[in-house]
Enzyme design. Structure first.
Site, PDB file in Angstrom:
ATOM      1  N   GLU A 121      44.758  29.327  26.707  1.00 37.87           N
ATOM      2  CA  GLU A 121      44.546  28.898  28.013  1.00 37.87           C
ATOM      3  C   GLU A 121      42.719  29.088  28.141  1.00 37.87           C
ATOM      4  O   GLU A 121      42.328  29.885  28.102  1.00 37.87           O
ATOM      5  CB  GLU A 121      45.518  28.494  28.920  1.00 37.87           C
ATOM      6  CG  GLU A 121      46.727  27.862  29.029  1.00 37.87           C
ATOM      7  CD  GLU A 121      47.468  28.070  29.730  1.00 37.87           C
ATOM      8  OE1 GLU A 121      48.049  26.667  29.878  1.00 37.87           O
ATOM      9  OE2 GLU A 121      47.753  28.613  30.546  1.00 37.87           O
ATOM     10  N   HIS A 244      43.303  21.666  39.955  1.00 37.85           N
ATOM     11  CA  HIS A 244      43.931  21.402  38.683  1.00 37.85           C
ATOM     12  C   HIS A 244      43.403  21.010  38.068  1.00 37.85           C
ATOM     13  O   HIS A 244      43.018  18.954  39.021  1.00 37.85           O
ATOM     14  CB  HIS A 244      45.023  21.519  37.783  1.00 37.85           C
ATOM     15  CG  HIS A 244      45.584  21.421  36.971  1.00 37.85           C
ATOM     16  ND1 HIS A 244      45.901  21.144  36.104  1.00 37.85           N
ATOM     17  CD2 HIS A 244      46.059  22.954  36.334  1.00 37.85           C
ATOM     18  CE1 HIS A 244      45.182  21.063  34.533  1.00 37.85           C
ATOM     19  NE2 HIS A 244      46.170  22.388  35.316  1.00 37.85           N
ATOM     20  N   ARG A 290      39.513  27.081  35.295  1.00 39.00           N
ATOM     21  CA  ARG A 290      39.887  25.678  35.374  1.00 39.00           C
ATOM     22  C   ARG A 290      38.709  26.066  36.945  1.00 39.00           C
ATOM     23  O   ARG A 290      38.919  24.316  36.899  1.00 39.00           O
ATOM     24  CB  ARG A 290      41.916  25.658  36.253  1.00 39.00           C
ATOM     25  CG  ARG A 290      42.148  26.580  36.568  1.00 39.00           C
ATOM     26  CD  ARG A 290      43.206  26.537  36.826  1.00 39.00           C
ATOM     27  NE  ARG A 290      43.850  26.361  35.875  1.00 39.00           N
ATOM     28  CZ  ARG A 290      45.615  26.539  35.743  1.00 39.00           C
ATOM     29  NH1 ARG A 290      46.171  26.814  36.780  1.00 39.00           N
ATOM     30  NH2 ARG A 290      46.503  26.594  34.586  1.00 39.00           N
ATOM     31  N   HIS A 351      46.147  22.671  43.510  1.00 36.51           N
ATOM     32  CA  HIS A 351      47.758  23.248  42.240  1.00 36.51           C
ATOM     33  C   HIS A 351      47.906  24.363  42.689  1.00 36.51           C
ATOM     34  O   HIS A 351      49.009  24.671  42.709  1.00 36.51           O
ATOM     35  CB  HIS A 351      46.509  23.158  41.608  1.00 36.51           C
ATOM     36  CG  HIS A 351      47.691  23.636  39.967  1.00 36.51           C
ATOM     37  ND1 HIS A 351      49.062  23.093  39.952  1.00 36.51           N
ATOM     38  CD2 HIS A 351      47.136  24.447  39.520  1.00 36.51           C
ATOM     39  CE1 HIS A 351      49.418  23.651  38.251  1.00 36.51           C
ATOM     40  NE2 HIS A 351      48.520  24.877  38.377  1.00 36.51           N
ATOM     41  N   ARG A 386      42.806  31.717  40.466  1.00 38.32           N
ATOM     42  CA  ARG A 386      43.754  32.187  39.128  1.00 38.32           C
ATOM     43  C   ARG A 386      44.067  31.937  37.774  1.00 38.32           C
ATOM     44  O   ARG A 386      43.296  30.706  37.563  1.00 38.32           O
ATOM     45  CB  ARG A 386      44.625  31.696  39.601  1.00 38.32           C
ATOM     46  CG  ARG A 386      45.947  31.264  38.703  1.00 38.32           C
ATOM     47  CD  ARG A 386      47.722  31.150  39.203  1.00 38.32           C
ATOM     48  NE  ARG A 386      46.923  29.174  38.804  1.00 38.32           N
ATOM     49  CZ  ARG A 386      47.582  28.992  37.887  1.00 38.32           C
ATOM     50  NH1 ARG A 386      49.149  29.903  37.865  1.00 38.32           N
ATOM     51  NH2 ARG A 386      47.998  27.198  38.119  1.00 38.32           N
TER      52      ARG A 386
END
Ligand SMILES: Cc1cc2nc3c(=O)[nH]c(=O)nc-3n(C[C@H](O)[C@H](O)[C@H](O)COP(=O)(O)OP(=O)(O)OC[C@H]3O[C@@H](n4cnc5c(N)ncnc54)[C@H](O)[C@@H]3O)c2cc1C
Length: 433
Positions: A121, A244, A290, A351, A386
């Protein structure tokens, strides 16, 4: 003072997600635990986690690399010691889940050996995400819930909101106060009741529901942060809310997430005219962290004056897409989209709450006996941003480290005998204001 509390236990855990239930299961062999859940026991962000949990399970990867990627994603604002602590304990905590029965996906090697399938990811420089297809949170939550429900030392109170924590003394520094339990709203009886406990753990999840567009369920309303703050605890980094990048853009699907693992398995982000734009923003393109991807999407939407961008994995074989993302594939069909054949409209949505209640290495807050673990807490892991799949991991590592601390301290902690009664005038004053 109330003569007799309505409920009594050794440890009261407010929240039944990955953080709360992993702690409950670790304490239950030794102590009586009560777990509160605002809705049904399994409702919370944990249930909806798709991508997976990060941990080093491959010999070409390393704990140092996991820590380094986390520090880079956090934009220089992570606490290095916390990052190392979590990366070091990741594998053992994920193994604990495996031992409880969570079935992570495996793949067969050329030599016939079955190994965990590790996906990748944004921000991760290696494949290090263990997952259960594209519904990892469901696998984790249902396993933990079924074990907690059948444990004789765990009592679960559903649809029961903690309203506030009860302190030994309202005056004085937080460090001079001790938690004695919590006031809880019993929806069925329509009254505030008291729960006495030797320690209280806030595991209430994040606060993304304060935004109109969010991937989070309704219970993510920041209650734990508010309760800790009212008790005098320090909170930190609340300005860092992660968006997100890829939430489905559809009037009937306000909060359906399209996991980052789609980009990990090759999905592209496209403008309405079908051109890719992420290579113009970052050399890691669709696999940039992200925050960078969310900002790039937002930038292109504003620049072009359009409502959404598009996520496209239709260049991968349909069987591969259906096998890796079965839940997302099925869900999108209900909205009229075929993930194997077309690009899907996406927008960024709130998110993850990177900040929260300040805690030490064991989840201890500034008030004696009051802990905070999981998304409600600020441990220093996430900094300003994060990294994907680090949050379920943080829930598990702090579920373990808080349990260690509680098992050390509880033998010397007496149960409170009496509790102050709930003062209904606080509510009436607000209503009449
Ligand atoms: C769609 C989605 C996908 C995600 N994907 C991933 C992923 O792939 N990997 C990853 O690492 N992270 C992922 N995350 C983030 C991760 O799921 C969460 O950070 C994590 O599950 C939080 O767990 P928790 O136990 O802290 O809180 P939650 O699971 O949110 O549980 C909170 C609990 O607290 C209870 N509660 C709240 N307030 C009160 C109150 N006042 N009284 C009583 N109970 C209360 C709720 O009822 C609930 O039981 C995702 C999040 C979402 C929303």
């Amino acid at each position: 003072m109330t003569p007799q509390p309505d409920y009594q236990c050794d440890v009261l855990i407010v929240g039944s997600g990955a953080a709360g239930l992993s702690l409950a299961l670790r304490l239950a062999p030794y102590y009586q635990v009560t777990v509160l859940s605002k809705a049904e026991v399994n409702e919370g962000s944990t249930l909806y986690a798709q991508g997976g949990i990060a941990a080093v399970f491959d010999e070409t990867d390393s704990i140092e690399s996991h820590a380094e990627d986390t520090l880079i994603a956090g934009a220089g604002l992570c606490d290095r010691d916390t990052v190392n602590f979590i990366a070091r304990n990741a594998r053992a905590c994920v193994q604990w889940l495996i031992d409880r029965g969570v079935a992570f996906d495996k793949e067969t090697q050329q030599n016939g050996e079955a190994r965990y399938h590790l996906t990748r990811e944004g921000g991760h420089s290696h494949r290090r995400i263990l997952h259960s297809a594209d519904a990892t949170g469901r696998a984790v939550e249902t396993t933990l819930v079924s074990q907690a429900l059948s444990h004789p030392n765990i009592r679960i109170l559903e649809r029961t909101n903690a309203v506030d924590v009860i302190l030994s003394d309202k005056i004085g520094l937080p460090g001079q106060r001790r938690v004695m339990g919590a006031w809880v709203w019993n929806r069925n009886r329509e009254r505030v009741e008291t729960c006495a406990a030797r320690a209280v753990v806030l595991a209430t999840g994040g606060a993304a529901k304060v935004y109109q567009y969010t991937t989070n369920p309704d219970v993510a309303s920041g209650d734990g942060i508010a309760m800790a703050w009212r008790a005098g605890c320090r909170v930190a980094n609340l300005e860092f809310n992660q968006f997100h990048p890829t939430c489905l853009f559809h009037p009937q699907a306000q909060n359906f997430l399209l996991t980052e693992a789609l980009r990990g398995e090759g999905a592209w982000l496209l403008r309405p005219d079908g051109t890719r734009f992420m290579p113009d923003f970052d050399e890691r393109a669709e696999l940039a962290p992200r925050d960078i991807v969310a900002r790039a999407i937002d930038h292109e939407m504003k620049r072009l004056g359009v409502d959404c961008m598009y996520l496209d994995i239709s260049h991968q074989p349909p069987d591969f897409v259906r096998a890796h993302f079965p839940m997302i594939y099925e869900k999108l069909l209900t909205f009229g989209f075929d993930l194997t054949r077309q690009a899907i409209p996406v927008v960024p949505a709130a998110h993850y709450t990177c900040g929260g209640v300040m805690v030490d290495r064991h989840g201890c807050t500034d008030v004696n006996g009051l802990y905070a673990i999981g998304e409600v807490s600020y441990t220093g892991l996430h900094g300003a941003n994060r990294m994907a799949s680090n949050s379920l991991l943080e829930c598990l590592v702090y579920g373990w480290s808080a349990a260690e601390d509680l098992l050390r301290r509880l033998p010397e902690t007496a149960a409170p005998q009496t509790l102050p009664a709930w003062d209904e005038s606080r509510v009436m004053m607000r209503m009449s204001a």
